[in-house]
Scaffold this active site. Structure first.
Site, PDB file in Angstrom:
ATOM      1  N   LEU A  86       0.870  -1.235   0.099  1.00  0.00           N
ATOM      2  CA  LEU A  86      -0.174  -0.135  -0.067  1.00  0.00           C
ATOM      3  C   LEU A  86       0.882   1.144  -0.047  1.00  0.00           C
ATOM      4  O   LEU A  86       0.259   2.271   0.628  1.00  0.00           O
ATOM      5  CB  LEU A  86      -0.845  -0.021   1.152  1.00  0.00           C
ATOM      6  CG  LEU A  86      -2.245  -0.998   1.161  1.00  0.00           C
ATOM      7  CD1 LEU A  86      -2.844  -0.960   2.348  1.00  0.00           C
ATOM      8  CD2 LEU A  86      -3.005  -0.683  -0.160  1.00  0.00           C
ATOM      9  N   CYS A  87       1.927   1.194  -0.732  1.00  0.00           N
ATOM     10  CA  CYS A  87       2.762   2.335  -0.831  1.00  0.00           C
ATOM     11  C   CYS A  87       2.908   2.497  -2.418  1.00  0.00           C
ATOM     12  O   CYS A  87       4.201   2.853  -2.663  1.00  0.00           O
ATOM     13  CB  CYS A  87       3.907   2.384   0.307  1.00  0.00           C
ATOM     14  SG  CYS A  87       4.864   0.783   0.191  1.00  0.00           S
ATOM     15  N   GLY A  88       2.265   2.370  -3.379  1.00  0.00           N
ATOM     16  CA  GLY A  88       2.370   2.612  -4.556  1.00  0.00           C
ATOM     17  C   GLY A  88       3.484   1.707  -5.158  1.00  0.00           C
ATOM     18  O   GLY A  88       3.261   0.645  -4.822  1.00  0.00           O
TER      19      GLY A  88
END
Lengths: 298, 138
Positions: A86-88
């Protein structure tokens, strides 16, 4: 055309998602500040140890196993990633940079920091010698563990060079996967990033010229080198850990900001459709009533 | 007033001390050594022990830090100490240091051979912490 009930459920679930992404965004924002402070606090040490190493290599004459490359066998790649997603494209970018590097060297072996990195590297054809989660213990101790393992492999000749692939924290918006040579240690004249701190930044430049060769060493050049090099390695890893973590938070901040915005847009669109649908059914009912009344009159 | 040198005590996580000093005394590799201003350039490893300095930032006072090894760079106008750990008097956990000292001394007394080096280092580190914490009226 979805029914009113379906639309209402959809909007409700989107609002929940948006709440989660907004919370994650806020957490990342708060932690990025702390991570940046930690990075800044490490700079004076970087300046000091860089200057000492430069002084030592200028003095010359001494050798140390960590400075020399043994016979070329294989290359170790120390890859630093995050534990969570969930951090690109943060983790994927790092793994891609690592495996791109692995294809250019002979017989690459991976040392992986971060759970996500381990999972992704396992899918590549390259072997993983050792791995650590990023958040298992304080970075000072983690750096010590990694340095021990990596220099052990290097000194025993299992790997003839170690490259570090970690994320450079350029700004909150830009984080760049960056490879650098970790072993054998190549002294740099003045370490980058030491310039900003007022404290010990200028010693490298201030003492140029005539004094360079007049340094005394206790116990001797070799003895100081033997004490300094492992520390230097440890500290370089420590700094890379700090920077990778700050980058992770920055990447998550951006990813979650986007997610929150997108959820907001979707909610707006669906709410509009929902209102139109409701209005349409009300209009239809009124028409029916009016029609019925007219029919009764007639 | 004597010329001053600039002392920095730096750990990876923070700058522990920074300021002007009249004299710095540190446990160097070849014995304790004192550095005044205009000392010849020197690079030395540090033993585990206590760094003492007389600092002059307005008022003259003495400071002490327990250091767990490290490196020291002396230049005519500054002294830079890099160490993994540096603890001032208020930062030492006396109980913990005592416990560490006792445990390591016992370990040394009971088993010869083994990992004596690590134990000896632990003794020195505990001793240094206690020295800093318990010296009366600095």
């Amino acid at each position: 055309m979805p029914t009113l009930m379906q639309l209402r459920d959809r909007v409700r679930s989107l609002k929940n998602t948006q709440q989660i992404t907004r919370a994650m965004k806020m957490v990342a924002g708060a932690r990025i500040r702390r991570a940046e402070l930690a990075m800044r606090a490490a700079r004076p040490y970087a300046g000091g140890i860089g200057a000492m190493l430069a002084e030592l290599s200028a003095a010359g004459g001494a050798t140390h196993p960590l400075l020399q490359s043994p016979a070329a066998t294989s290359t170790g790649i120390l890859l630093m990633t995050a534990d969570k997603g969930l951090c690109g494209a943060f983790n994927s970018n790092l793994v891609r940079a690592g495996s791109a590097l692995a294809r250019t060297v002979t017989k690459a072996q991976f040392f992986v920091v971060g759970v996500k990195g381990r999972v992704q590297v396992r899918r590549t054809p390259f072997p993983v010698v050792a791995d650590w989660p990023l958040q298992s213990k304080p970075f000072v101790e983690l750096a010590k563990d990694i340095a021990t393992q990596v220099s052990g492999e290097f000194l025993s000749g299992n790997v003839s060079a170690v490259m570090l692939v970690s994320s450079r924290f350029v700004s909150t918006i830009v984080q760049r996967p960056t490879p650098m040579q970790l072993l054998p240690i190549a002294p740099t004249p003045a370490p980058a990033g030491a310039g900003e701190s007022a404290s010990s930044s200028d010693q490298a430049s201030a003492r140029g010229g005539g004094l360079k060769n007049s340094f005394e060493f206790e116990p001797d050049v070799g003895g100081v080198l033997a004490a300094l090099l492992p520390k230097y390695l440890e500290f370089t890893i420590f700094q890379a850990l700090l920077e990778t973590q700050a980058s992770e938070f920055a990447a998550r901040l951006i990813a979650m900001t986007n997610a929150t915005d997108n959820a907001g847009k979707l909610i707006d669109e669906l709410t509009l459709v929902m209102n139109k649908t409701r209005q349409a059914s009300i209009t239809k009912e009124i028409l029916e009533i009016v029609g019925g009344a007219e029919a009764l009159k007639g | 007033m004597a010329a001053l040198t600039h002392l920095s005590i730096i750990t990876p996580g923070s700058v522990k001390f920074e300021g002007s000093a009249e004299i710095v005394v540190a446990p160097g590799a070849a014995g304790d050594l004192g550095a005044l201003a205009n000392h010849a350039p020197l690079l030395t490893t540090l033993r585990t022990g206590v760094v003492r300095a007389t600092v002059a930032d307005g008022t003259t006072r003495r400071i002490e830090y327990a250091v767990d090894g490290g490196l020291m760079q002396v230049l005519p106008d500054k002294v830079i100490i890099l160490t993994d750990l540096a603890l001032a008097r208020g930062e030492v956990d006396v109980e913990e240091a005592r416990r560490d000292l006792k445990r390591s001394e016992e370990a040394l007394a009971h088993k010869r051979g083994g990992d004596d080096d690590a134990e000896r280092k632990a003794v020195a580190w505990a001793q240094a912490r206690l020295d800093v914490a318990q010296r009366p009226g600095v």
